[in-house]
Design a protein around this motif. Structure first.
Motif, short mmCIF file in Angstrom:
data_model
loop_
_atom_site.label_atom_id
_atom_site.label_comp_id
_atom_site.label_asym_id
_atom_site.label_seq_id
_atom_site.Cartn_x
_atom_site.Cartn_y
_atom_site.Cartn_z
N ARG A 16 0.83 -1.21 0.00
CA ARG A 16 0.00 0.00 0.00
C ARG A 16 0.86 1.25 0.00
O ARG A 16 0.59 2.23 -0.73
CB ARG A 16 -0.91 -0.01 1.23
CG ARG A 16 -1.89 1.16 1.24
CD ARG A 16 -2.85 1.07 2.43
NE ARG A 16 -2.13 1.16 3.71
CZ ARG A 16 -1.92 0.13 4.50
NH1 ARG A 16 -2.38 -1.08 4.16
NH2 ARG A 16 -1.24 0.27 5.63
N GLU A 17 1.93 1.27 0.78
CA GLU A 17 2.82 2.43 0.80
C GLU A 17 3.55 2.60 -0.52
O GLU A 17 3.84 3.73 -0.94
CB GLU A 17 3.82 2.28 1.96
CG GLU A 17 3.17 2.35 3.33
CD GLU A 17 4.17 2.08 4.44
OE1 GLU A 17 5.34 1.81 4.10
OE2 GLU A 17 3.79 2.14 5.63
N GLN A 18 3.87 1.49 -1.20
CA GLN A 18 4.52 1.59 -2.51
C GLN A 18 3.59 2.26 -3.52
O GLN A 18 4.01 3.09 -4.33
CB GLN A 18 4.92 0.19 -2.99
CG GLN A 18 5.62 0.19 -4.34
CD GLN A 18 6.00 -1.22 -4.77
OE1 GLN A 18 5.76 -2.17 -4.05
NE2 GLN A 18 6.56 -1.33 -5.95
N GLU A 19 2.29 1.91 -3.51
CA GLU A 19 1.33 2.54 -4.42
C GLU A 19 1.19 4.02 -4.13
O GLU A 19 1.15 4.85 -5.05
CB GLU A 19 -0.01 1.84 -4.28
CG GLU A 19 -0.01 0.40 -4.81
CD GLU A 19 -1.37 -0.28 -4.59
OE1 GLU A 19 -2.26 0.38 -4.02
OE2 GLU A 19 -1.49 -1.46 -4.94
N GLU A 20 1.15 4.38 -2.87
CA GLU A 20 1.07 5.80 -2.53
C GLU A 20 2.30 6.56 -3.01
O GLU A 20 2.20 7.70 -3.48
CB GLU A 20 0.92 5.96 -1.02
CG GLU A 20 -0.40 5.42 -0.47
CD GLU A 20 -0.46 5.55 1.04
OE1 GLU A 20 0.57 6.02 1.62
OE2 GLU A 20 -1.48 5.16 1.66
N PHE A 21 3.51 5.94 -2.93
CA PHE A 21 4.72 6.60 -3.38
C PHE A 21 4.70 6.81 -4.89
O PHE A 21 5.11 7.85 -5.41
CB PHE A 21 5.94 5.76 -2.96
CG PHE A 21 7.24 6.29 -3.49
CD1 PHE A 21 7.81 7.44 -2.95
CD2 PHE A 21 7.89 5.64 -4.54
CE1 PHE A 21 9.01 7.92 -3.45
CE2 PHE A 21 9.07 6.14 -5.02
CZ PHE A 21 9.64 7.26 -4.47
N ILE A 22 4.23 5.79 -5.61
CA ILE A 22 4.18 5.92 -7.08
C ILE A 22 3.19 6.99 -7.49
O ILE A 22 3.42 7.79 -8.42
CB ILE A 22 3.84 4.56 -7.70
CG1 ILE A 22 5.00 3.56 -7.41
CG2 ILE A 22 3.60 4.68 -9.21
CD1 ILE A 22 4.67 2.14 -7.84
N LYS A 23 2.00 7.04 -6.83
CA LYS A 23 1.00 8.06 -7.15
C LYS A 23 1.50 9.46 -6.84
O LYS A 23 1.16 10.42 -7.53
CB LYS A 23 -0.27 7.78 -6.37
CG LYS A 23 -1.01 6.54 -6.83
CD LYS A 23 -2.24 6.32 -5.98
CE LYS A 23 -2.98 5.04 -6.39
NZ LYS A 23 -4.20 4.81 -5.57
N SER A 24 2.30 9.62 -5.84
CA SER A 24 2.78 10.95 -5.47
C SER A 24 3.76 11.52 -6.48
O SER A 24 3.92 12.73 -6.60
CB SER A 24 3.43 10.91 -4.08
OG SER A 24 4.60 10.12 -4.14
N GLY A 25 4.46 10.66 -7.26
CA GLY A 25 5.41 11.13 -8.26
C GLY A 25 6.66 11.73 -7.67
O GLY A 25 7.37 12.47 -8.36
N ALA A 26 6.97 11.45 -6.48
CA ALA A 26 8.17 11.98 -5.84
C ALA A 26 9.42 11.28 -6.34
O ALA A 26 9.36 10.13 -6.81
CB ALA A 26 8.07 11.82 -4.32
N LEU A 27 10.54 11.97 -6.29
CA LEU A 27 11.82 11.40 -6.72
C LEU A 27 12.29 10.37 -5.69
O LEU A 27 12.19 10.57 -4.48
CB LEU A 27 12.86 12.50 -6.88
CG LEU A 27 12.57 13.52 -7.99
CD1 LEU A 27 13.66 14.57 -8.00
CD2 LEU A 27 12.47 12.85 -9.35
N SER A 28 12.83 9.31 -6.28
CA SER A 28 13.33 8.27 -5.38
C SER A 28 14.69 8.67 -4.81
O SER A 28 15.44 9.40 -5.43
CB SER A 28 13.45 6.94 -6.13
OG SER A 28 14.35 7.08 -7.22
#
Length: 1429
Positions: A16-28
């Motif tokens: 779930r946290e991985q999906e939220e990170f991808i949706k946010s579009g933040a730089l890794s």
């Protein structure tokens, strides 16, 4: 805001946290890069390939993090490694590494195809030289030094072969071959662009410097890190330049002023940091300070400028570094050069491994530094040379003596004890032997007392504590004979003192001189761990000894420890198997002699050792021997030795059974017959050895005759004995070089004849079948009878007269003085035994009396009046051991575990053993006089002049005041002097009733008898019994008893009673009457004491047999063990103490028996009578008893029984003794703080007295005085605390008045009490009424005085003490008992003649009233109006 995953999250939470990170579009935070694998031939890589859709399986993922370097940083700040080949390569950034590798990687064919021969036509050829040798000469290292090539010519460090080639080319004038070694090639720098020259710092003022040529181009402190500009180094240079310009624009004073201002503002730690940075930079470039060649800084600057001008190329930095290293090596080698110049052997260059000197090793080759000459008084370690001499710390000895070594303090010569111990366990034979022999020499000198004045502590005790006994015992087991011999020598030096043995031999012919004390330590009483166990479960003495370790046994007794370590079998093996040199044999025999002197049990062990005595007899006392062709034979085996015969004599001294074994089983009888039957010249020995062996044979025979044994040899060898007697005068010729040895032989012969005479005198008594004193059957009569010795006095009397006349000749005087005592002792033995023969009608009494008169007239009287003898008598006091024992020569180094005698140095000091000593002659003379006067009483008056002479009286006066000490060191000498004192007393006892001159000094002789009695040593019990039976209780010697002594005491009592009206002084009351009664009762008093000494009867009988020479009854010539005197010093109190031990209870409060034993009251009465006599008339005789011991012993009167002290005779005598002990002079010397002999402390005895007083006293005033005496202020407060705290009940019955006590009250009240608990007890007893004037008047005054002094004391004190003082004052002020209140406030001082026992103020003094007012307040300060009623 996105959250980081938590540790407790599940897999669903992570998705779930991985999906939220991808949706946010933040730089890794990390990106995946593709790195090409060069091993697989891949190129490129990067994000472009990922975007082009490369196969992910064929790539490796590399995770990179921002700002993370690709290479890990170094853990230590070291400079990065540089490749020496990298500078020669030219590379381009876009060139591929693989292509570059392929370009340089050529095939071998390219190499083979391009082989080109080099043109050598222009190169000169050098052919080898033609020599006449088949092979080239080998190069030897020793010849290398002459063909050395300079380092510059040789091209650096080269091998020896290369140096030879270079030297040969140099010799031929050919150019050198320029090749380098591996090390040179490795460090040779490549050609590169040289960096600009670094300007060198010059120490000059700032205002004289040129900024353009400043020696410091950049700042030492500012590095430029952290600046925002790109070129930070340029910026720091600019800032540094500006700073230098500003400094140059300033004057010198401005610079110094600014410098002081900065130093005052800056933190001192920061200033220290800046200076440290400057010092670090200066030390980092030492070449900038000083040129490697030692030139100054200015010269270096000139050289640098010359280099810049092109005069010389700039040196390579690495070459400069190498020069610096070489310079450092030169600096390090400077000390070595100094040491090389100082060492005696200088190393050569061709020596192997000596090219580089090591100072720490070479310094041992230099000369030793001089010893330190210190002025300090601190003790230094003792060092000895090989002879045992102590080497002073400041003495500088040459090194060739071999006394310097590499141990501690190398500059000092000699060896310490620790170093000798270490060398004794070395693996080298020479070191072991040398250390043991040195230890032996040290021990010999220590036993002689040579180190007493130079060393602190005992050398012998130090060595024994370090384990010397075990060291020597282990060394005896060494397989090397030299080491074994050195160990024997050291063991002999430890155990044997030559001068001790010499003195014992010289006193052998003295009266009872063949007897000796066992040389064993005093047995220490071990702590009884079995106390409380049943008798059957307790360990015996033997079991306790077996449980001890060898170390414990050797620490207490060296001889016993060596016997336990199997010393005797080892010595037997050395004698029997090793067969050592004559010196080792002598040492072993002397060691065995010392073991035999230890005790009878040790002597028995020597006799029982398997094959030991057989070896001694067969090898060193053979019956036949051959003559040695040389004067000093290499071996003494098969020859008779005097030391072997002496060993037999000492073994025989241990007991009659040992002597019988030697005579009958070992074969001593045959040796005596062999040695004494022939003429000395027929023994085929050296003259001095012949005299020594025959002397020891006579002494051995005399010891056997002292037991009544070997007397049959007297009959067999009678002709030889007569011939020896006839040759006495010829042997003692003044011109004979062996005269001293001949003298000892004659003395031994006379000692033998004396013992044979004593044995023959007992023949008739044994023949008659008389029963011995012990109740056993008599031994068989000896083979020699009185008829066999009756003819000896005729010839010996002529000798005696001749030697008496010889005193007139200076040449014969010393020999005559040495021989006269032995002749006098012989005649005493003859006439002592002839008086017994009269009883058996074997001799006519008239003829004996006539002979005695002739002997007295012709010999004894002239001898006694001779000037030489009179001069000897005058030296009695100066040569006495009793009078000078404390001031005598300091004793030798003796350990308690190895006792010895005080003989070392006896020739150099006055004493009994001195050649001019009067004691041998006077002892033998008085012995003969005592015997003669016992037979012929009419001759007594002829010798009374000796007793009344001034020297003898002066000697007796010194004896009466002496206090000798008891120890092994002096006991053997004290015993001989005791004999002389006893014999003088016996002469006085015979003369006191008939000679007025002796009566005049009777009290002095009685005083001496009282002093001598507790001095007598074990073995002299008969002398003590005889003194008690004759002189001690004789009315003739206590002349005061019938010459007005009691009347004088009574007159003194009357005078004291008259003075008592004005002064406080104790009265002796009825002492005069008591003395009169005691004087009349002296025979009964003597019987009382003899009865209480009945437990010594067996010892008295043994001593009587020895001193009266009843030879057949003597068991041993070895005296009893020296455990202490025969009688205790407090023997006058013995009946009283014995009764207390039987009936008394130490805790008090009653007795253990219902009634006293029969006769106890009479015994106590007689004992107290004798004590009164001694205290009044013989006070000096009791000075050896401390006053506290007297008080403790007399306390037994109250502790023995519940009513013994109430008996009237006991009361009167005890009152008299109390008055005598409480005199002012006695009270000053009475110290109750020291424990009485036999008690742990006086306080324990006092507690028992308090308990007894509470139980059975009934208020007895005598008992009360005994309780009050220890309560004086100067004694310990614990006894006063016991009375006022634990036993307060006795205060109701202590009705002793000050007049009855007779002790001034000031001794109880002054100084004021300083114990606060005790003052509180005083106050409590007063307030509660425990102490009242009617019950205990003395303690009431004591309590008043101390409480009054405490409350009115105005001395500065602690807060607690002040509070207690004020509190007590308030309680007194508010007290309802007006009488007690007035006594406490108005007490002035104790006064015995007052009714209350103290004096009071009429009113309170002003100073006390003011003090009371400060405590109670002004409204309550009217106590000063209290009037005395």
């Amino acid at each position: 805001m996105l959250r980081r995953p938590k540790p407790g999250g599940s897999e669903e939470d992570l998705l779930r946290e991985q999906e939220e990170f991808i949706k946010s579009g933040a730089l890794s935070a990390a990106s995946v890069l593709r790195r090409p694998d060069k091993r697989r031939g891949e190129v490129g890589g990067g994000p472009e390939e990922e975007r082009n859709g490369c196969d992910p399986e064929s790539h490796k993922d590399v995770v990179t993090i921002e700002d993370l370097p690709e290479q890990l940083p170094s853990l230590t700040p070291v400079p990065p490694k540089k490749s020496r080949f990298k500078n020669n390569r030219v590379t381009f950034e876009d060139e591929d590494a693989g292509e570059r590798l392929d370009r340089h990687d050529t095939h071998i064919s390219a190499v083979l195809s391009k082989i080109i021969e080099r043109d050598t036509s222009s190169i000169p050829l050098s052919l080898p030289e033609f020599t006449g040798m088949a092979f080239p000469k080998a190069v030897h290292r020793s010849t290398n030094g002459s063909t050395q090539v300079p380092l510059t010519a040789a091209g650096g460090k080269k091998s020896i072969f290369a140096q030879q080639i270079a030297a040969q080319r140099l010799k031929e004038g050919k150019p050198q071959l320029h090749y380098a070694s591996r090390a040179t090639q490795k460090h040779k720098p490549m050609e590169q662009k040289l960096p600009p020259q670094r300007p060198m710092e010059i120490d000059m003022p700032y205002h004289t410097r040129n900024p353009a040529t400043s020696p410091q181009s950049s700042s030492r402190l500012v590095s430029g890190e952290g600046l925002g500009c790109a070129d930070s180094s340029e910026e720091t240079r600019r800032i540094h330049g500006e700073n230098q310009e500003r400094i140059l624009a300033m004057s010198q004073s401005e610079i110094l002023e600014e410098q002081e201002r900065l130093l005052s503002q800056l933190d001192p730690r920061l200033v220290e940091f800046v200076r440290s940075r400057r010092a670090q930079s200066a030390s980092a470039s030492p070449s900038s300070r000083e040129d490697p060649e030692g030139k100054s800084i200015k010269e270096s600057v000139q050289l640098s400028s010359a280099c810049n001008n092109g005069a010389a190329p700039f040196p390579n930095p690495k070459e400069v570094e190498m020069k610096e290293e070489e310079e450092e090596e030169k600096e390090m080698l400077c000390p070595s050069t100094t040491i090389e110049n100082n060492i005696p052997v200088k190393p050569q260059k061709e020596w192997v491994h000596m090219d580089k000197l090591e100072p720490e090793k070479l310094e041992w080759m230099g000369d030793m530094p001089a010893p330190r000459k210190t002025q300090t008084k601190q003790a230094m370690q003792a060092r000895f040379d090989f002879n045992g001499n102590l080497i002073p710390p400041t003495e500088d000895l040459p090194a060739h003596l071999g006394l310097h070594h590499h141990g501690e303090e190398p500059e000092r010569a000699g060896y310490s004890l620790q170093e000798l111990f270490l060398l004794s366990r070395s693996q080298l034979i020479q070191q072991r032997s040398l250390s043991l022999s040195t230890l032996g020499n040290i021990l010999a000198k220590a036993r002689a007392g040579d180190y007493h004045s130079t060393l602190t502590g005992s050398v012998l005790a130090t060595l024994l504590d370090a384990g010397l006994v075990f060291l020597l015992r282990f060394a005896l087991d060494d397989g090397v004979e030299g080491v074994m011999a050195a160990a024997v020598h050291a063991l002999r030096a430890l155990m044997v003192c030559t001068e001790d043995e010499e003195c014992l031999d010289l006193t052998f012919h003295w009266f009872h001189g063949h007897a000796a004390f066992p040389l064993m330590p005093s047995q220490e009483e071990d702590e009884d761990d079995d106390e409380g166990l049943d008798e059957t479960l307790k360990e015996t003495v033997k079991e306790r000894e077996e449980r001890k370790t060898d170390h414990d046994v050797a620490r207490q007794d060296v001889v016993k420890g060596l016997l336990r370590m199997k010393l005797l079998p080892r010595l037997r093996y050395v004698l029997e198997v090793v067969r050592p040199s004559p010196r080792v044999v002598q040492d072993i025999l002397e060691i065995l002699t010392r073991i035999a002197r230890h005790s009878s049990s040790s002597a028995t062990k020597v006799l029982d050792c398997p094959r030991l005595m057989e070896t001694v007899m067969s090898e060193f006392l053979p019956t036949s021997w051959t003559v040695s062709s040389i004067s000093l034979p290499q071996s003494v085996y098969g020859l008779p030795l005097a030391c072997a015969m002496k060993l037999l004599r000492v073994l025989a001294t241990s007991g009659r059974h040992a002597c019988a074994r030697l005579l009958n089983s070992v074969g001593v009888r045959e040796r005596l017959s062999r040695l004494l039957s022939a003429e000395p010249s027929e023994l085929l020995l050296e003259p001095h050895e012949t005299i020594r062996i025959t002397t020891e044979a006579y002494r051995m025979w005399a010891v056997a005759a002292g037991y009544g044994q070997a007397c049959d040899l007297y009959i067999e060898l009678y002709p030889a004995l007569l011939m020896a007697l006839q040759s006495v005068r010829r042997m003692l010729a003044p011109s004979d070089p062996l005269r001293l040895l001949q003298l000892q032989r004659v003395l031994a012969l006379l000692a033998l004849l004396t013992q044979v005479t004593h044995t023959a005198g007992c023949h008739q008594e044994l023949q008659a079948g008389m029963v011995s004193s012990l109740g056993d059957e008599c031994p068989p009569p000896p083979p020699v009878s009185w008829g066999h010795v009756i003819g000896l006095p005729a010839s010996l009397l002529g000798h005696l007269k001749s030697f008496t006349k010889g005193l007139d000749s200076p040449l014969l005087r010393q020999s005559s003085l040495s021989l006269l005592p032995a002749y006098l002792i012989y005649f005493e033995a003859f006439y002592h035994q002839i008086s017994k023969q009269v009883l058996f009608c074997l001799f006519q009494p008239v003829e004996v009396l006539h002979e005695l008169e002739e002997l007295t007239t012709e010999v004894l009287v002239p001898l006694l009046s001779h000037d030489v003898v009179q001069d000897l008598i005058k030296n009695l006091k100066s040569f006495s051991v009793v009078c000078n024992v404390l001031s005598s020569h300091t004793g030798p180094d003796i350990s308690p575990s190895l006792p010895g005698l005080a003989c070392p140095g006896w020739r150099d000091r006055p004493g009994l053993m001195s050649s001019s000593s009067p004691f041998p002659l006077l002892t033998s003379l008085t012995l003969l006089l005592e015997t003669i006067t016992g037979i012929h009483k009419g001759l007594t008056f002829k010798f009374t002049g000796l007793l009344a002479s001034e020297p003898v009286i002066g000697y007796m006066q010194s004896i009466s005041k002496a206090t000798p000490t008891l120890s092994h060191t002096w006991s053997w000498l004290l015993r001989h002097e005791h004999h002389l004192i006893y014999l003088l007393l016996r002469l006085a006892y015979r003369s006191v009733s008939i000679e007025p001159q002796v009566v005049k000094h009777a009290s002095l002789y009685h005083q001496v008898a009282l002093v001598l009695l507790p001095w007598l040593l074990p073995g002299s019990e008969h002398l003590a019994h005889d003194l008690l039976s004759t002189i001690i209780f004789s009315k003739d010697f206590i002349s005061e008893g019938y010459s007005g002594g009691p009347e004088v005491i009574e007159l003194g009592e009357l005078k004291l009673q008259e003075e008592r009206r004005h002064h406080t002084s104790p009265s002796l009351q009825t002492v005069g009457a008591l003395l009169r009664e005691a004087s009349a009762n002296l025979p009964s008093i003597r019987g009382c004491f003899l009865t209480h000494f009945a437990h010594l009867e067996s010892s008295v009988l043994v001593s009587q047999d020895a001193l009266l020479a009843r030879n057949p009854w003597i068991k041993s010539h070895l005296l009893p063990e020296l455990t202490g005197p025969t009688l205790p010093s407090d023997w006058p109190f013995l009946p009283l103490v014995s009764l207390y031990e039987k009936t008394g209870v130490s805790g008090g409060g009653g007795i253990s028996v219902e009634e006293l034993p029969q006769g106890a009251l009479l015994a106590v009465t007689q004992c107290l009578q004798w004590l009164v006599v001694l205290e009044v008339w013989r006070e000096e005789a009791l000075k050896v008893i401390p006053p506290v011991a007297k008080l403790a012993r007399l306390s037994c009167v109250f502790l023995c029984s519940s009513d013994l002290f109430l008996e009237r005779p006991v009361q009167k005598l005890t009152w008299a003794l109390f008055r005598l002990l409480s005199r002012p002079s006695k009270l000053e010397s009475l110290d109750l703080n020291i424990p009485p002999p036999g008690l742990a402390s006086f306080h324990d005895l006092y507690c028992a007295l308090l308990a007894q007083y509470e139980s059975v006293s009934f208020g007895d005033h005598l008992f009360g005085c005994w309780i009050l005496l220890p309560l004086q202020r100067k004694y310990n407060a614990t006894m006063r605390l016991a009375v006022f705290g634990e036993h307060v009940g006795i205060l109701r019955s202590l009705g002793v008045t000050p007049d009855q006590l007779g002790i001034p009250l000031e001794r109880f009240t002054s100084p004021p009490e300083d114990s606060l608990p005790l003052v509180r007890l005083y106050f409590r007893s007063l307030v509660t009424g425990s102490v009242k004037p009617s019950w205990s008047p003395i303690l009431y005054v004591v309590a008043l005085a101390h409480v009054n002094a405490f409350v009115f004391s105005q001395d500065a004190a602690a807060q607690e003490l002040e509070a207690a003082r004020h509190n007590m004052m308030r309680k007194i002020y508010y007290m309802t008992d007006e009488v007690l209140k007035k006594h406490l406030l108005l007490f002035r001082l104790p006064k015995q003649d007052c009714q209350l026992g103290f004096d009071m103020y009429n009113e309170l003094p002003s100073i006390r009233a003011k003090y009371l007012e400060t405590i109670m307040g002004p409204q309550k300060g009217g106590c000063g109006e209290v009037q005395e009623r």
